[in-house]
Design a protein around this motif. Structure first.
Motif, short mmCIF file in Angstrom:
data_model
loop_
_atom_site.label_atom_id
_atom_site.label_comp_id
_atom_site.label_asym_id
_atom_site.label_seq_id
_atom_site.Cartn_x
_atom_site.Cartn_y
_atom_site.Cartn_z
N GLN A 141 0.83 -1.20 0.00
CA GLN A 141 0.00 0.00 0.00
C GLN A 141 0.87 1.26 0.00
O GLN A 141 0.54 2.25 -0.65
CB GLN A 141 -0.92 -0.01 1.22
N ALA A 142 1.98 1.20 0.74
CA ALA A 142 2.90 2.35 0.78
C ALA A 142 3.48 2.62 -0.60
O ALA A 142 3.60 3.78 -1.02
CB ALA A 142 4.02 2.08 1.79
N GLU A 143 3.84 1.57 -1.32
CA GLU A 143 4.38 1.74 -2.67
C GLU A 143 3.33 2.37 -3.58
O GLU A 143 3.61 3.30 -4.36
CB GLU A 143 4.81 0.40 -3.25
N CYS A 144 2.10 1.88 -3.48
CA CYS A 144 1.01 2.42 -4.31
C CYS A 144 0.77 3.89 -4.00
O CYS A 144 0.68 4.71 -4.92
CB CYS A 144 -0.27 1.60 -4.07
N LEU A 175 9.91 8.35 2.27
CA LEU A 175 9.72 7.60 3.50
C LEU A 175 8.82 6.39 3.27
O LEU A 175 9.07 5.29 3.79
CB LEU A 175 9.12 8.50 4.58
N LEU A 176 7.76 6.58 2.48
CA LEU A 176 6.86 5.47 2.19
C LEU A 176 7.55 4.39 1.37
O LEU A 176 7.36 3.19 1.62
CB LEU A 176 5.62 5.98 1.44
N LEU A 177 8.38 4.80 0.42
CA LEU A 177 9.10 3.82 -0.39
C LEU A 177 10.15 3.09 0.43
O LEU A 177 10.45 1.91 0.17
CB LEU A 177 9.75 4.50 -1.60
N THR A 178 10.72 3.77 1.44
CA THR A 178 11.65 3.10 2.35
C THR A 178 10.92 2.01 3.14
O THR A 178 11.44 0.90 3.33
CB THR A 178 12.28 4.11 3.32
N SER A 208 9.67 -3.73 3.89
CA SER A 208 8.69 -4.82 3.89
C SER A 208 9.07 -5.90 2.88
O SER A 208 8.80 -7.08 3.09
CB SER A 208 7.29 -4.28 3.55
N GLU A 209 9.72 -5.50 1.78
CA GLU A 209 10.15 -6.47 0.79
C GLU A 209 11.27 -7.37 1.33
O GLU A 209 11.33 -8.55 1.02
CB GLU A 209 10.62 -5.76 -0.50
N PHE A 210 12.14 -6.78 2.15
CA PHE A 210 13.16 -7.61 2.81
C PHE A 210 12.49 -8.67 3.68
O PHE A 210 12.92 -9.81 3.74
CB PHE A 210 14.09 -6.74 3.66
#
Length: 210
Positions: free
Chosen positions: A79-82, A153-156, A161-163
């Protein structure tokens, strides 16, 4: 070497290796859970929610994820990425005319140079116009800076989360490998128990003399 001894060595070795993989899987699972919980906790504290479906603009409706998450609170990496790319990124383009924070800095510098020249020439009309352009540019640049900061910050959070997701996948592989090795090790130990003590491994056949 006796066949039973070989089976015991191989079987025990596979069981030990399975145990090590199980421990590795547990560590990876713990890391994955920490990453997911941390991201969810941090994002939930921001109390960001997606626009409801009925309030999305025509341009926003072209984004599948904005439609998918419409009206939902933002608390996951996806959701953060979106939100960062499809919502903030979309509006930053319209706010800054497609220019980034750094590019707007170049516009500021150019306007300040022109303003100084107009003031030196006592061109009141030009000074007024350039001062207004500079004020508008300053406001726009500040807004873009805030937007790009939040987007970063959201992409971080998404990257973190991907890790966690990769750790969860690696944990699953470790569990599967541990299960397979445990079965093979157990089969080797069972075979060792059923093998006579006198049985040898790869014993050469005696060739009868003519």
């Amino acid at each position: 070497m006796k066949r039973r001894t070989l089976d015991l060595i191989v079987g025990a070795g596979l069981v030990v290796l399975a145990g090590l993989l199980l421990v590795a899987g547990l560590v990876l699972t713990s890391n994955a859970n920490f990453a997911n919980d941390y991201v969810k906790s941090q994002l939930s504290q921001q109390q960001i929610s997606f626009k409801t479906a009925d309030t999305l603009t025509a341009e926003e409706k072209q984004s599948a994820c904005l439609v998918q998450y419409a009206g939902q609170p933002l608390n996951s990496g996806k959701q953060a990425e979106c939100y960062a790319n499809e919502f903030i990124g979309l509006h930053l383009k319209s706010i800054g005319g497609g220019k980034t924070y750094a590019q707007l800095g170049d516009v500021q510098t150019d306007l300040k140079t022109k303003l100084a020249a107009a003031q030196k020439a006592n061109d009141t009309a030009a000074v007024t116009d350039l001062q207004k352009q500079l004020t508008d540019t300053n406001t726009t640049r500040e807004t873009v800076f805030k937007g790009e900061t939040l987007r970063g910050l959201l992409l971080t959070s998404y990257g973190f989360s991907e890790f966690g997701a990769k750790a969860a996948q690696a944990a699953l592989v470790a569990y599967l490998a541990a299960g397979l090795l445990l079965l093979l090790g157990a089969a080797g130990l069972v075979h060792a128990a059923r093998t006579p003590r006198s049985a040898g491994f790869a014993v050469p056949e005696l060739v009868a003399s003519k």
